[in-house]
Design an enzyme around this catalytic site. Structure first.
Site, PDB file in Angstrom:
ATOM      1  N   SER A 113       1.759  -9.675  -4.569  1.00 56.00           N
ATOM      2  CA  SER A 113       0.986  -9.205  -3.413  1.00 56.00           C
ATOM      3  C   SER A 113       1.531  -9.706  -2.087  1.00 56.00           C
ATOM      4  O   SER A 113       1.522  -8.978  -1.089  1.00 56.00           O
ATOM      5  CB  SER A 113      -0.480  -9.621  -3.556  1.00 56.00           C
ATOM      6  OG  SER A 113      -1.041  -9.077  -4.724  1.00 56.00           O
ATOM      7  N   HIS A 125      -1.395 -13.430   0.845  1.00 61.04           N
ATOM      8  CA  HIS A 125      -1.285 -12.113   1.479  1.00 61.04           C
ATOM      9  C   HIS A 125      -0.901 -12.245   2.954  1.00 61.04           C
ATOM     10  O   HIS A 125      -0.001 -11.550   3.436  1.00 61.04           O
ATOM     11  CB  HIS A 125      -2.615 -11.366   1.374  1.00 61.04           C
ATOM     12  CG  HIS A 125      -2.971 -10.978  -0.025  1.00 61.04           C
ATOM     13  ND1 HIS A 125      -4.170 -10.360  -0.341  1.00 61.04           N
ATOM     14  CD2 HIS A 125      -2.308 -11.114  -1.193  1.00 61.04           C
ATOM     15  CE1 HIS A 125      -4.211 -10.130  -1.638  1.00 61.04           C
ATOM     16  NE2 HIS A 125      -3.099 -10.585  -2.177  1.00 61.04           N
TER      17      HIS A 125
END
Length: 320
Positions: free
Chosen positions: A244, A295
């Site tokens: 991610s 992230h």
């Protein structure tokens, strides 16, 4: 009618056939743009004109092409306004096609018929070649997930298997195993985890690869994986895995490309990318098992390295 034909033609050429959009100093104020795509010896350019001004508009475009060193085959879409199309001698590297008052095309030659055909032929080998790095990263992630699934005896990966093969574990990184900042990006916790990440990699990776090139895309992905791992290490104490962070780096790269890149056809993507980014960040902060700092670290890394690449290679969009 003219606007409808232009809109439908742009949808066909940009969305279905990968043409790009640029401006030039047309003699017709409302038609000061062209669509183009690379071909073997230069570019195939599509311009729009009204009957009686098509020759002047072609000359204006050719002046633009010469000033910018753009060798081009030109397709001129001419709106007749209900008047008959004149008979003309064929010019080299040039085709005209006409549109009547009802919006119907006529006067095609082989080139215009091919360009405006809605049955676009997709070359699968070229498609795979154009996203070779994206495809390779997807295969690598899936193979590693399959290996860890076998080692775990099921689709949910055992945490000790993840730790053994490179998960982000703060204590082990502190002990000198810095490689985990990178290797953790190639491990996934379960089938849905790898499935969603690979879908996102496919959707975003091919865009970055197309506009930045293979090696730059790989550099952006790798750098974002590390910056995502680093911010996760600094602010998230839990064991963490997943692509991610690197994928958020690709989102960051696309944001930079849409704002500062030379290719104006990417500008239309900016609002969509912001929406996708906002939804994913909101989802992350409202879920307890998502590594939000990974992230954010990947996003910031992708933005920073893409800005650096564009600055170093003079890739910022020219003013004008």
């Amino acid at each position: 009618m003219i606007n409808k034909v232009i809109r439908e033609t742009m949808d066909l050429l940009i969305d279905e056939k990968g043409f790009f959009l640029e401006e030039f100093h047309s003699i017709e104020e409302d038609l000061n743009f062209y669509l183009y795509t690379p071909i073997k010896n230069g570019f195939l350019a599509v311009i729009f004109s009204t009957l009686g001004k098509e020759d002047e508009n072609l000359l204006a475009f050719m002046n633009h092409a010469r000033m910018n060193s753009i060798p081009a085959y030109v397709v001129n879409i001419v709106f007749t306004g209900g008047h008959p199309a004149p008979l003309k001698e064929k010019l080299p590297n040039y085709s005209e096609v006409y549109v009547d008052e009802e919006g119907k095309f006529f006067g095609h030659d082989d080139v215009t018929r091919s360009v405006l055909s809605r049955k676009a032929v997709v070359n699968q080998k070229m498609t795979l070649r154009s996203m070779a790095v994206t495809f390779t990263l997807m295969v690598l992630n899936i193979l590693i997930y399959t290996f860890t699934a076998i080692k775990s005896g099921g689709l949910d990966i055992d945490i000790f298997v993840l730790i053994r093969y490179g998960a982000k574990v703060n204590e082990l990184i502190q002990a000198g195993q810095y490689y985990r900042l990178f290797t953790s990006a190639f491990l996934h916790a379960d089938f849905m985890h790898v499935l969603f990440n690979m879908y996102a990699l496919f959707a975003l990776g091919r865009i970055v690869e197309e506009f930045m090139g293979k090696w730059k895309m790989l550099g952006i992905y790798s750098f974002s994986a590390v910056t995502g791992g680093l911010l996760s290490y600094l602010y998230t104490p839990n064991v963490a895995v997943g692509a991610s962070g690197a994928i958020f780096g690709l989102l960051g790269a696309i944001l930079v490309i849409t704002l500062f890149g030379r290719k104006k056809s990417m500008k239309s993507m900016f609002s969509r990318i912001l929406i996708v980014l906002a939804i994913n960040l909101f989802s992350g902060f409202t879920s307890s098992n998502i590594d939000n700092f990974g992230h954010i670290g990947g996003l910031l890394g992708g933005i920073a390295v893409t800005l650096g690449i564009l600055l170093f290679t003079s890739g910022f969009r020219e003013k004008g």
